[in-house]
Structures are given as C-alpha cells and as structure tokens.
Design an enzyme around this catalytic site. Structure first.
Site, short mmCIF file in Angstrom:
data_model
loop_
_atom_site.label_atom_id
_atom_site.label_comp_id
_atom_site.label_asym_id
_atom_site.label_seq_id
_atom_site.Cartn_x
_atom_site.Cartn_y
_atom_site.Cartn_z
N ILE A 179 1.57 -53.73 -28.93
CA ILE A 179 -0.30 -53.17 -28.62
C ILE A 179 0.06 -52.68 -30.04
O ILE A 179 -1.92 -52.84 -29.47
CB ILE A 179 0.35 -52.05 -27.42
CG1 ILE A 179 1.02 -52.47 -26.19
CG2 ILE A 179 -0.71 -50.41 -27.51
CD1 ILE A 179 1.79 -51.41 -25.51
N THR A 251 -1.02 -42.82 -26.40
CA THR A 251 -1.27 -43.67 -25.09
C THR A 251 0.30 -44.20 -24.84
O THR A 251 0.85 -45.79 -24.26
CB THR A 251 -1.33 -45.18 -25.43
OG1 THR A 251 -2.02 -45.93 -26.57
CG2 THR A 251 -3.06 -44.25 -24.84
N GLY A 252 1.30 -44.07 -26.01
CA GLY A 252 2.82 -44.23 -26.14
C GLY A 252 3.79 -43.94 -25.48
O GLY A 252 3.78 -44.43 -23.88
N ARG A 253 4.49 -42.46 -25.54
CA ARG A 253 5.09 -41.74 -24.70
C ARG A 253 4.42 -40.52 -24.46
O ARG A 253 4.47 -40.03 -25.81
CB ARG A 253 6.73 -41.97 -24.59
CG ARG A 253 6.70 -43.81 -24.22
CD ARG A 253 6.90 -43.68 -22.29
NE ARG A 253 7.41 -44.61 -22.41
CZ ARG A 253 6.46 -45.80 -21.70
NH1 ARG A 253 5.62 -45.45 -21.35
NH2 ARG A 253 7.50 -46.52 -21.20
N ASP A 277 -2.98 -39.61 -22.76
CA ASP A 277 -2.88 -40.57 -21.80
C ASP A 277 -0.92 -40.39 -21.09
O ASP A 277 -0.76 -40.99 -19.61
CB ASP A 277 -3.03 -42.33 -22.05
CG ASP A 277 -2.49 -43.00 -20.18
OD1 ASP A 277 -3.57 -42.77 -19.43
OD2 ASP A 277 -1.68 -44.09 -20.30
N GLU A 282 5.36 -35.09 -17.65
CA GLU A 282 4.42 -35.49 -17.01
C GLU A 282 5.24 -36.04 -15.67
O GLU A 282 4.60 -36.28 -14.86
CB GLU A 282 3.84 -36.75 -17.65
CG GLU A 282 4.72 -37.95 -17.38
CD GLU A 282 3.90 -39.12 -18.54
OE1 GLU A 282 4.27 -40.25 -17.89
OE2 GLU A 282 3.13 -39.18 -19.29
N HIS A 314 -1.38 -40.96 -17.21
CA HIS A 314 -0.23 -42.85 -17.12
C HIS A 314 -0.66 -44.16 -16.96
O HIS A 314 0.20 -44.57 -16.28
CB HIS A 314 0.94 -42.49 -17.35
CG HIS A 314 2.38 -43.16 -18.03
ND1 HIS A 314 3.27 -42.63 -18.18
CD2 HIS A 314 2.33 -44.39 -18.73
CE1 HIS A 314 4.29 -43.74 -18.83
NE2 HIS A 314 3.05 -44.58 -18.94
N THR A 315 -2.32 -44.26 -17.46
CA THR A 315 -3.22 -44.93 -16.31
C THR A 315 -3.09 -46.06 -17.52
O THR A 315 -3.80 -47.03 -17.36
CB THR A 315 -4.23 -44.79 -15.79
OG1 THR A 315 -4.58 -46.16 -15.33
CG2 THR A 315 -5.38 -44.41 -16.83
N ALA A 316 -3.20 -46.26 -18.89
CA ALA A 316 -4.00 -47.52 -20.13
C ALA A 316 -3.20 -48.98 -19.36
O ALA A 316 -3.76 -49.65 -20.05
CB ALA A 316 -2.47 -46.86 -21.20
N TYR A 317 -1.40 -48.60 -19.24
CA TYR A 317 -1.53 -50.32 -19.08
C TYR A 317 -1.96 -50.72 -17.82
O TYR A 317 -1.92 -51.74 -17.36
CB TYR A 317 0.41 -50.22 -18.78
CG TYR A 317 0.77 -49.85 -17.67
CD1 TYR A 317 0.67 -49.92 -16.11
CD2 TYR A 317 0.04 -47.86 -16.92
CE1 TYR A 317 0.94 -49.80 -15.15
CE2 TYR A 317 0.58 -47.14 -16.07
CZ TYR A 317 0.63 -47.88 -14.74
OH TYR A 317 1.36 -47.93 -13.16
#
Length: 344
Positions: A179, A251-253, A277, A282, A314-317
């Site tokens: 990524i 956008t990782g964790r 993200d 969360e 948490h929607t990047a994927y």
C-alpha cells in the site's frame, strides 16, 4: 443485486480459480459476513468445490458449533476475537483461520498458534487504500471539510484559509509495503518530494530515519502494520518533532497514532490538520448506526468538532475490486491449507 455486487461478480467471473484445483468436499465456515461478501462467497465457493456456511454474526463461543466438521474458517476484521473463542474453535476442530484483512490486530496470533490454529491474512488490491489516501490528502490540504460545510448551508464565499498544492510539499510515507508503495507511485505524478521510512527499505524511494522524515515532511501518511513496536508510533514526543503546520493521514491502524497527543497538537495549532480513516477505540462504533444513540468515544467526538479534521469509518479498503480479492483469496487460503500447501 446492486450495481456494485454485479461489478464484483463480473470481476470474479474473469479471475476465478479453476474448480479442478479444489477438493469437492471442502467446507468453510464464514463468520462476520456482510451481505455484499455473502453474494460473492455464494457465487465463487461452489466453483471452487467449497461448501460455505455463512453467518453475518462475528465468531464467538456461542456460535462455534457452525464450524463443526470444517477445519477452516474465514473471519472478518470488524470485531475482536477473544482467546476463549479461539480455544472454542480449536475444540470444535478448527485448525486454520483466514482473516479477511491485511492486519491481524483483532486476534492473538501467537495464542492461536500455541493451541494448534494457524492464522493467515489475505491480500487485496493496494490501489483501494492508496487511492483513498490520496483523496484524503488532497481534501485536507485544500480545507475540503470547511468548504463543503459552508456550501451545504449556501455560504459560497472563499474559505478563510488558502489551500496548498502537493507539488510544493514534502510527503513522508511511513511504511512502504504494497500500500505504501502504491501511495508513492501516485505521489510521483504530483511532482512533490517523497521521503520514506521502513525497517526494510526498498530501492525506489528516498529513505530517511523516522525523526528526519517527521522534520522534513509537510504531510505524514501512515501505512505500517500495527505491532507492539508501532503502537503509538506517533506519540507526543514524535508529534512534537513534526514540522510546524504539518498534516497527518492515517489509513493504516488507529493505534499507530496517540489520539490525545494528536488532539493537543491540532487544538494548539501546531499541526494544520488530519485525515483519519482509522481511530483508536473505533471498535463497536465504526460500521454501526449511531444516529439515535450516544457515541462512547470522547476523542472521536472532539476530533469531529475540529474544522481541519476529516474522519471516515475505516472504509479505505472498501471497493468492488478489493472486496472481490478478499473473498477469493480467503477461499484460496483455506484450499491451500487443506491441500497442505500453506504459504507464509
């Protein structure tokens, strides 16, 4: 079927493995399976000689009976799997877990292995997260949140703060796996300087120590796995070393960032903004509808009040292509395990 489900199904029709590679009697229990994933599992699994047992409920001690007779299960990443549940799965005969995620931080892998359960992640299109990262980066450096909020109430005046152009900025990429490398590929097209940090440097970037990256970068974007060593990788001390007025993208964790330290830097003006993200705490909030119930995460609420902070759940994927990859590779992982051809 929705348009996205049709697109995902079309992708699978062109990329499915041949049924001859699968044992016809293989059973897989799929936990935490959303409706969109279920469509794909039901379409692809029979072609691979797999009988799927599908439930939307996350795996728990209460539903491990659904795994009886199956050595392999597939689990989602949205809910943490407690050690007693892992033990219950093992007692039910499970020997292999394919997690439909790149990260493992929702389950205790060493414990699972100690009781005889192998755990493996999946790969999916890195472009999903890389595209989203660039979108967030552009939005935060152009003050998109404030602009959109103004236009939503029909205030069409120019924003008080001018945006910045990526070509004038130095971008620091922390973590240059699939990524992170895809993010760097995209950034080159903008003409900005890119510096990188990784414990295993590649040969296609300007690698620098982490503290040097923080000193140089106008934007820092996080793409490293979450481990004991990377938890709060950006803590109060490191955030204080960042360039004044810099931006943070995650956008990782969520726990890669010390949220309280980030809030202090944003509220004091030391940092100019953030786009997140993922977020500490969360779990139980993201992926749920909280319009009619309180959100039990005060740092999240404080962040959302700030005009220079973008939050997404948490929607990047979450793209057609990546979802197809995730389902397909989760099945293939289980088949490889059953055939004795596990891979690292």
């Amino acid at each position: 079927m929705s348009s996205s489900e049709r697109a995902s199904s079309a992708a699978l029709r062109t990329r499915s493995p041949t049924p001859s590679s699968a044992a016809p009697t293989t059973g897989i229990t799929i936990y935490g399976c959303g409706p969109d994933e279920a469509v794909l599992f039901r379409e692809l699994a029979p072609r691979c000689g797999v009988t799927p047992t599908i439930t939307e409920a996350p795996v728990s001690e209460a539903n491990v009976d659904l795994a009886f007779g199956n050595r392999c299960v597939s689990v989602g990443h949205k809910t943490r799997i407690a050690n007693p549940t892992l033990l219950a799965l093992r007692r039910a005969g499970v020997e292999y877990i394919s997690t439909r995620s790149i990260g493992y931080n929702h389950l205790d892998v060493p414990y699972a292995e100690s009781i005889g359960v192998a755990v493996e992640n999946v790969t999916y299109s890195p472009d999903s997260v890389a595209d989203y990262t660039l979108m967030l980066m552009l939005m935060v450096v152009r003050n998109a949140k404030s602009i959109i909020r103004r236009t939503d109430i029909h205030d069409y005046r120019l924003d008080d703060t001018r945006g910045r152009e990526l070509r004038d900025l130095t971008i620091g990429v922390v973590g240059t796996g699939r990524i992170g490398a895809a993010v760097m590929d995209r950034l080159r097209g903008f003409g900005c300087r890119v510096v990188a940090h990784d414990n295993r440097p590649g040969d296609s970037a300007e690698y620098v120590p982490l503290d040097e990256l923080l000193r140089l970068s106008d934007v820092v974007t996080l793409h490293t796995p979450l481990t004991a060593d990377t938890r709060h990788l950006l803590d109060r001390r490191r955030i204080a070393r960042m360039k004044h007025g810099a931006f943070v993208i995650n956008t990782g964790r969520g726990p890669l960032l010390d949220t309280e330290a980030l809030l202090s830097a944003l509220e004091s003006g030391r940092l100019s903004g953030a786009a997140l993200d993922v977020l500490e705490g969360e779990e139980g909030i993201f992926y749920a509808d909280h319009r009619d119930k309180p959100v039990d995460n005060k740092p999240l609420l404080r962040l959302q009040e700030l005009p220079n902070v973008l939050i997404s759940p948490h929607t990047a994927y979450y793209t057609d292509h990546a979802l197809s990859d995730t389902v397909e590779n989760s099945i293939l992982n289980c088949l490889r395990f059953e055939s004795g051809n596990q891979h690292g």
